[in-house]
Design a protein around this motif. Structure first.
Motif: not given
Length: 128
Positions: A128, A113-115, A110-111, A117-118
């Motif tokens: 953001t 994926i978030e990274e 999840l980290d 995306c950012l």
């Protein structure tokens, strides 16, 4: 003198519903005496209820709890029960360790994926 406990006393003491205690009775885990429609629980039933609830809290199934109780009642008795309980505790501990690893792996994913995306949002000029 034999002390009996009512279903109401035990539900209050253990914080469970009457339905829970009737379920444990239906499953053959406890065996209260019956006087008409009234259930009278002995000290042994009270102890068993505590152990059943403890087993449920740590994740044992009703079938596993039944097996542990049954081993005590038949040969090899307490020794067999203790060995079986130790085996089940080891299995439960291994299951929990695997679940912890799975959760940790999922959190890392999840980290990532978030990274990603950012990073992509920054590439297209969105803050953001």
């Amino acid at each position: 003198m034999n002390k009996y406990y009512s279903i109401t006393e035990l539900t209050r003491e253990f914080g469970v519903s009457t339905r829970t205690l009737r379920f444990y009775e239906d499953e053959g885990l406890i065996h209260p005496e019956r006087r008409g429609r009234t259930r009278l629980f002995r000290q042994a039933d009270r102890r068993l209820i505590g152990e059943i609830l403890r087993g449920r809290r740590i994740g044992f199934t009703i079938a596993e709890i039944r097996e542990i109780i049954q081993v005590y009642k038949e040969p090899p008795g307490e020794l067999g029960q203790l060995k079986l309980l130790m085996k089940r505790v080891d299995e439960k501990r291994d299951d929990l360790r695997q679940k912890r690893k799975d959760i940790d792996d999922t959190l890392v994913e999840l980290d990532n994926i978030e990274e990603a995306c950012l990073g992509r949002l920054a590439e297209i000029g969105v803050t953001t």
